[in-house]
Scaffold this active site. Structure first.
Site, PDB file in Angstrom:
ATOM      1  N   THR A  58       2.730  -1.395   8.819  1.00  0.00           N
ATOM      2  CA  THR A  58       3.126  -2.338   9.873  1.00  0.00           C
ATOM      3  C   THR A  58       3.326  -3.754   9.359  1.00  0.00           C
ATOM      4  O   THR A  58       3.932  -4.585  10.047  1.00  0.00           O
ATOM      5  CB  THR A  58       2.011  -2.420  10.942  1.00  0.00           C
ATOM      6  OG1 THR A  58       0.811  -2.859  10.288  1.00  0.00           O
ATOM      7  CG2 THR A  58       1.777  -1.074  11.614  1.00  0.00           C
ATOM      8  N   GLY A  59       2.775  -4.076   8.215  1.00  0.00           N
ATOM      9  CA  GLY A  59       2.750  -5.455   7.691  1.00  0.00           C
ATOM     10  C   GLY A  59       1.567  -6.243   8.243  1.00  0.00           C
ATOM     11  O   GLY A  59       1.244  -7.318   7.736  1.00  0.00           O
ATOM     12  N   ILE A  60       0.907  -5.705   9.253  1.00  0.00           N
ATOM     13  CA  ILE A  60      -0.145  -6.466   9.937  1.00  0.00           C
ATOM     14  C   ILE A  60      -1.394  -6.606   9.059  1.00  0.00           C
ATOM     15  O   ILE A  60      -1.908  -7.709   8.865  1.00  0.00           O
ATOM     16  CB  ILE A  60      -0.498  -5.806  11.293  1.00  0.00           C
ATOM     17  CG1 ILE A  60       0.710  -5.826  12.232  1.00  0.00           C
ATOM     18  CG2 ILE A  60      -1.671  -6.540  11.951  1.00  0.00           C
ATOM     19  CD1 ILE A  60       0.543  -4.976  13.498  1.00  0.00           C
ATOM     20  N   GLY A  61      -1.871  -5.482   8.531  1.00  0.00           N
ATOM     21  CA  GLY A  61      -3.080  -5.533   7.706  1.00  0.00           C
ATOM     22  C   GLY A  61      -2.886  -6.439   6.504  1.00  0.00           C
ATOM     23  O   GLY A  61      -3.762  -7.259   6.175  1.00  0.00           O
ATOM     24  N   MET A  62      -1.753  -6.308   5.843  1.00  0.00           N
ATOM     25  CA  MET A  62      -1.457  -7.139   4.663  1.00  0.00           C
ATOM     26  C   MET A  62      -1.465  -8.621   5.032  1.00  0.00           C
ATOM     27  O   MET A  62      -2.013  -9.448   4.301  1.00  0.00           O
ATOM     28  CB  MET A  62      -0.082  -6.770   4.091  1.00  0.00           C
ATOM     29  CG  MET A  62      -0.063  -5.470   3.307  1.00  0.00           C
ATOM     30  SD  MET A  62      -1.013  -5.618   1.777  1.00  0.00           S
ATOM     31  CE  MET A  62      -0.217  -4.376   0.761  1.00  0.00           C
ATOM     32  N   HIS A  99       9.637 -24.182   9.127  1.00  0.00           N
ATOM     33  CA  HIS A  99       8.604 -24.757   9.996  1.00  0.00           C
ATOM     34  C   HIS A  99       7.191 -24.585   9.443  1.00  0.00           C
ATOM     35  O   HIS A  99       6.349 -25.450   9.656  1.00  0.00           O
ATOM     36  CB  HIS A  99       8.638 -24.100  11.381  1.00  0.00           C
ATOM     37  CG  HIS A  99       9.911 -24.361  12.128  1.00  0.00           C
ATOM     38  ND1 HIS A  99      10.064 -24.046  13.456  1.00  0.00           N
ATOM     39  CD2 HIS A  99      11.091 -24.905  11.733  1.00  0.00           C
ATOM     40  CE1 HIS A  99      11.276 -24.382  13.851  1.00  0.00           C
ATOM     41  NE2 HIS A  99      11.927 -24.896  12.817  1.00  0.00           N
ATOM     42  N   CYS A 134       3.200  -3.069   4.032  1.00  0.00           N
ATOM     43  CA  CYS A 134       2.372  -1.908   4.368  1.00  0.00           C
ATOM     44  C   CYS A 134       3.073  -1.189   5.514  1.00  0.00           C
ATOM     45  O   CYS A 134       4.268  -1.410   5.740  1.00  0.00           O
ATOM     46  CB  CYS A 134       0.923  -2.288   4.671  1.00  0.00           C
ATOM     47  SG  CYS A 134       0.650  -3.346   6.108  1.00  0.00           S
ATOM     48  N   ARG A 165       7.964 -33.219  11.622  1.00  0.00           N
ATOM     49  CA  ARG A 165       6.781 -32.935  12.441  1.00  0.00           C
ATOM     50  C   ARG A 165       6.077 -31.670  11.948  1.00  0.00           C
ATOM     51  O   ARG A 165       4.867 -31.514  12.122  1.00  0.00           O
ATOM     52  CB  ARG A 165       7.185 -32.771  13.914  1.00  0.00           C
ATOM     53  CG  ARG A 165       8.074 -31.576  14.205  1.00  0.00           C
ATOM     54  CD  ARG A 165       8.632 -31.610  15.612  1.00  0.00           C
ATOM     55  NE  ARG A 165       9.347 -30.393  15.983  1.00  0.00           N
ATOM     56  CZ  ARG A 165      10.557 -30.061  15.558  1.00  0.00           C
ATOM     57  NH1 ARG A 165      11.206 -30.855  14.723  1.00  0.00           N
ATOM     58  NH2 ARG A 165      11.138 -28.936  15.945  1.00  0.00           N
ATOM     59  N   HIS A 166       6.828 -30.797  11.290  1.00  0.00           N
ATOM     60  CA  HIS A 166       6.224 -29.556  10.787  1.00  0.00           C
ATOM     61  C   HIS A 166       5.224 -29.836   9.674  1.00  0.00           C
ATOM     62  O   HIS A 166       4.221 -29.150   9.539  1.00  0.00           O
ATOM     63  CB  HIS A 166       7.307 -28.590  10.303  1.00  0.00           C
ATOM     64  CG  HIS A 166       8.298 -28.251  11.359  1.00  0.00           C
ATOM     65  ND1 HIS A 166       7.933 -27.657  12.546  1.00  0.00           N
ATOM     66  CD2 HIS A 166       9.636 -28.459  11.429  1.00  0.00           C
ATOM     67  CE1 HIS A 166       9.003 -27.497  13.297  1.00  0.00           C
ATOM     68  NE2 HIS A 166      10.052 -27.975  12.653  1.00  0.00           N
ATOM     69  N   ASP A 168       0.875  -1.171   0.000  1.00  0.00           N
ATOM     70  CA  ASP A 168       0.000   0.000   0.000  1.00  0.00           C
ATOM     71  C   ASP A 168       0.916   1.227   0.000  1.00  0.00           C
ATOM     72  O   ASP A 168       2.141   1.112  -0.159  1.00  0.00           O
ATOM     73  CB  ASP A 168      -1.011  -0.044   1.163  1.00  0.00           C
ATOM     74  CG  ASP A 168      -0.386   0.201   2.538  1.00  0.00           C
ATOM     75  OD1 ASP A 168       0.853   0.368   2.623  1.00  0.00           O
ATOM     76  OD2 ASP A 168      -1.134   0.228   3.534  1.00  0.00           O
TER      77      ASP A 168
HETATM   78  C1  RB5 Z   1      -2.032   2.620   6.618  1.00  0.00           C
HETATM   79  O1  RB5 Z   1      -2.326   3.769   7.284  1.00  0.00           O
HETATM   80  C2  RB5 Z   1      -1.702   1.498   7.570  1.00  0.00           C
HETATM   81  O2  RB5 Z   1      -2.797   1.238   8.384  1.00  0.00           O
HETATM   82  C3  RB5 Z   1      -1.324   0.289   6.775  1.00  0.00           C
HETATM   83  O3  RB5 Z   1      -0.227   0.575   5.977  1.00  0.00           O
HETATM   84  C4  RB5 Z   1      -0.942  -0.913   7.593  1.00  0.00           C
HETATM   85  O4  RB5 Z   1      -0.024  -0.629   8.572  1.00  0.00           O
HETATM   86  C5  RB5 Z   1      -2.079  -1.679   8.113  1.00  0.00           C
HETATM   87  O5  RB5 Z   1      -1.951  -2.711   8.772  1.00  0.00           O
END
Ligand code: RB5
Length: 152
Positions: free
Chosen positions: A67-71, A98, A65, A133-134, A8
């Site tokens: 944080t990488g979390i949303g992706m 693993h 992105c 095992r993995h 993003d």
């Molecule tokens: C964008 O503002 C931010 O939320 C996105 O890049 C990402 O971190 C979401 O997990």
């Protein structure tokens, strides 16, 4: 090996860095963008990239992105995708060995481009520990996913 890559607006710098790494490594890649500096929604990039991995159009995928979390959350909604959020080289190796991850997510607000390159290199080179095992554990995840799709 063909790689699909997407970000993003919060991950454009690292995505460009990783694309230059893929060129150096002479790897095939599909770049799904974005080329944007204003807000876009990460699922609009994660889903098409994850579908390419699930459909076999790409062997592996890389998502960036803020944080990488949303992706990573979005990519893991696609059947057959195992996407790991990774910000260190130890986990990059472990998640191939693993978890047989076929997608990698990173956060540009968390790490710099140098570490991101190292993570990608390690992740591309490491292999799944087949027959271990993995494998039993991955099979359990796949079975659960298939049953959930069939029976809800
Ligand atoms: C964008 O503002 C931010 O939320 C996105 O890049 C990402 O971190 C979401 O997990």
């Amino acid at each position: 090996m063909k790689i699909v890559i997407a970000s993003d607006y919060g991950g454009v710098t690292i995505r460009k860095e990783i694309i230059s790494l893929l060129k150096e490594l002479k790897m095939d890649y599909i770049d799904l963008g974005c080329d944007c500096s204003t807000s876009v929604d990460y699922p609009d990039y994660a889903f098409p990239a994850a579908k390419k991995v699930a459909d076999g159009e790409a062997d592996r995928g890389i998502l960036i992105c803020g944080t990488g979390i949303g992706m990573s959350i979005a990519a893991n909604k696609i059947q057959g995708v195992r996407c790991a959020l990774v910000h260190d080289t130890f986990s990059a190796k472990a998640t191939r060995e693993h978890n047989d991850t076929n997608m990698l997510a990173m956060g540009e607000r968390v790490i710099g481009p140098g570490l991101a390159r190292d993570i990608v290199k390690v992740w591309l080179e490491a292999s799944f520990d087949n027959g271990s095992r993995h494998e039993t554990r991955i099979n359990k995840i796949n079975e659960f996913e298939n049953n959930q799709l069939l029976h809800g």
